[in-house]
Design a protein around this motif. Structure first.
Motif, short mmCIF file in Angstrom:
data_model
loop_
_atom_site.label_atom_id
_atom_site.label_comp_id
_atom_site.label_asym_id
_atom_site.label_seq_id
_atom_site.Cartn_x
_atom_site.Cartn_y
_atom_site.Cartn_z
N SER A 1 24.72 5.17 3.94
CA SER A 1 23.38 5.05 3.36
C SER A 1 22.32 5.56 4.31
O SER A 1 22.52 5.65 5.52
CB SER A 1 23.10 3.58 3.01
OG SER A 1 23.13 2.77 4.17
N THR B 1 25.64 10.32 -4.81
CA THR B 1 24.50 10.10 -3.94
C THR B 1 23.27 9.80 -4.79
O THR B 1 22.89 10.59 -5.65
CB THR B 1 24.23 11.32 -3.04
OG1 THR B 1 25.41 11.58 -2.26
CG2 THR B 1 23.05 11.06 -2.11
N LEU C 1 30.49 3.36 1.91
CA LEU C 1 29.11 3.25 1.44
C LEU C 1 28.14 3.74 2.51
O LEU C 1 27.39 2.96 3.10
CB LEU C 1 28.81 1.78 1.08
CG LEU C 1 27.46 1.46 0.46
CD1 LEU C 1 27.38 2.00 -0.97
CD2 LEU C 1 27.23 -0.06 0.45
N SER D 1 14.74 1.35 0.10
CA SER D 1 15.05 0.39 1.16
C SER D 1 14.23 -0.89 1.07
O SER D 1 14.59 -1.92 1.63
CB SER D 1 14.85 1.03 2.54
OG SER D 1 13.51 1.50 2.67
N LEU E 1 21.53 -2.69 -4.01
CA LEU E 1 22.97 -2.54 -3.80
C LEU E 1 23.77 -3.42 -4.75
O LEU E 1 24.79 -3.00 -5.29
CB LEU E 1 23.34 -2.86 -2.36
CG LEU E 1 23.13 -1.75 -1.33
CD1 LEU E 1 23.56 -2.24 0.04
CD2 LEU E 1 23.89 -0.50 -1.71
N SER F 1 18.28 6.49 0.36
CA SER F 1 19.43 7.02 -0.37
C SER F 1 20.67 6.20 -0.05
O SER F 1 20.75 5.55 0.99
CB SER F 1 19.68 8.49 -0.01
OG SER F 1 20.10 8.60 1.33
N VAL F 2 21.60 6.23 -0.97
CA VAL F 2 22.88 5.57 -0.76
C VAL F 2 23.96 6.43 -1.40
O VAL F 2 23.73 7.03 -2.46
CB VAL F 2 22.89 4.14 -1.35
CG1 VAL F 2 22.69 4.15 -2.86
CG2 VAL F 2 24.17 3.40 -1.00
N SER F 3 25.11 6.52 -0.74
CA SER F 3 26.23 7.32 -1.27
C SER F 3 27.40 6.41 -1.57
O SER F 3 27.75 5.53 -0.78
CB SER F 3 26.65 8.40 -0.26
OG SER F 3 25.61 9.34 -0.09
#
Length: 439
Positions: free
Chosen positions: A334, A302, A332, A309, A315, A338-340
């Motif tokens: 998100s 994470t 993925l 954003s 990405l 945040s992005v996981s």
């Protein structure tokens, strides 16, 4: 009407299984094209003929006598022939094969003989013509199937005939035998069905279709009566033991229904797979979840950064790091900042610190956190999109049973709802979903 049938190794194991196959074929005059695998196991400690042929080749390769193994292979097929009272001249065939082995034979050609002998015997037993796959199934130089050429040859040579075809192999442009990977007879069957524009492709095995959940986790799960190709792909990807995508692509491409049936329970309708189903039939089925499956042992990376954003190309850069380390991104999820990244734990482990270092250097995130021992569980169903509140019911059912949801994701087609749970809750989550939505 034309039905193309494929019988797996368990259906070809001995004379009794051959008798079952004959009864199935003769029960429907539309069943005119039959593809067979090599003889499989007769009991749990028995050997598959294909395994013995691979072993035979290994002996030849290292200069060790393969007489004992070769005799086992020959005896199995002769026993089937003699038990059925057939006249196929296996003695001459095996003598010629042995001479070729002594002179030098490729591994592909040797292991393909399991299907070859099975098809010779089955053709004799059914009174059908034997049609060797080397005559029609053509590979390109890069190992892919030349569909246009293969389809044209089979459509011409099988037209108006009742034939038995060996699965698993075809020929390269130079005429040499080439096999598919394991499970290749399924591909042969699908290719034959597509080439002949079959009305139905029946894949006969030792199970009565697919089950709604893993029977090792859920006791006596219900069978899946109808499933779309899209749902099948989703379940296969998430870990269900169903047909590999490559084995169904030819029939899906031509929208040919695929019926998974059980040779040992021929009266069971099995599982029907189609691109879509009639709405009237759908309304009769009360279940809006088609199947539940999952896999364990994922890691979730994470990455959090304020304003992420609004940052162009984030990405893409993250994915380039994953590509550098040959990591497949499974999911993925998100948020705004945040992005996981959900990846297989065993693939991440050897390069974890280098990868995290690269992300840190490139993005300068506010934080990076790795969650380990994560399992993914998915409820798959084409009808979930038309049932308001499905997600809420799933989350409530898991929560009421003390299972903490660590991650949630859903595709825009609403074909599945995926949750991440701790490894220790994996089996419990599948049981809760099955009990809540199927029972």
């Amino acid at each position: 009407m034309l039905k193309v049938l494929k019988f797996g190794g368990s259906s070809m194991a001995d004379a009794k299984q051959f008798e079952k196959v004959k009864s199935i074929v003769q029960a429907d005059p539309a069943r005119r094209v039959v593809i067979v695998s090599a003889a499989g196991k007769r009991f749990s400690d028995d050997h598959k003929l294909t395994d013995l042929l691979y072993l035979c080749y290994a002996h030849l390769k290292y200069g060790v006598s393969c007489d004992t193994v070769f005799d086992m292979i020959r005896s199995r097929y002769m026993e089937i022939r003699d038990d059925l009272g057939l006249k196929t001249d296996l003695e001459t065939e095996f003598a010629a094969l042995r001479k070729k082995m002594d002179a030098g034979i490729s591994q592909d050609e040797l292991v393909s003989r399991g299907e070859y002998f099975a098809a010779r015997l089955m053709a004799d037993y059914l009174g059908y013509d034997f049609l060797d796959s080397e005559l029609w199934l053509k590979f390109n130089l890069d190992g892919t199937v030349d569909q246009e050429k293969s389809y044209e040859i089979l459509a011409r040579t099988a037209s108006g005939r009742r034939v038995v075809i060996p699965g698993f192999y075809g020929t390269m442009p130079d005429g040499s035998i080439k096999t598919f990977t394991r499970g290749g007879s399924d591909i042969t069957g699908a290719l034959a069905a597509a080439a002949l524009d079959a009305d139905v492709y029946e894949n006969w095995t030792d199970v009565s279709g697919f089950l709604m959940a893993d029977p090792r986790i859920v006791k006596d799960p219900l069978p899946i009566e109808r499933i779309t190709y899209s749902e099948l792909r989703e379940l296969s990807y998430i870990g269900a033991q169903v047909l590999h995508e490559g084995t169904i692509f030819p029939v899906r491409e031509k929208n040919i229904p695929l019926n998974i049936r059980n040779t040992n329970q021929p009266e069971h309708p099995g599982t029907m797979i189609m691109e879509s189903f009639d709405e009237t039939e759908e309304s009769l089925d009360g279940n809006f979840i088609t199947g539940i499956a999952g896999r364990k042992n994922f890691s979730v990376i994470t990455i959090t950064k304020n304003g992420m954003s609004n940052e162009v190309g984030v990405l893409r850069r993250i994915l380039e790091v994953l590509e550098k380390y040959q990591l497949v991104l499974e999911y993925l999820p998100s948020g705004i900042d945040s992005v996981s990244l959900v990846v297989a734990a065993d693939k991440l482990r050897p390069c974890q610190y280098q990868l995290l270092g690269d992300i840190q250097k490139m993005l300068k995130p506010d934080s990076i956190h790795v969650t380990e021992d994560m399992a993914i569980v998915a409820a798959v169903g084409r009808k979930m999109a038309f049932k308001p509140g499905t997600s809420g019911k799933i989350f409530a059912a898991l929560g009421e049973n003390g299972i903490n949801i660590r991650m949630i994701t859903q595709g825009p087609d609403e074909l599945n709802i995926i949750v991440g749970v701790d490894n220790k809750d994996f089996a419990g989550a599948i049981r809760v979903l099955y009990d809540s939505f199927v029972k």
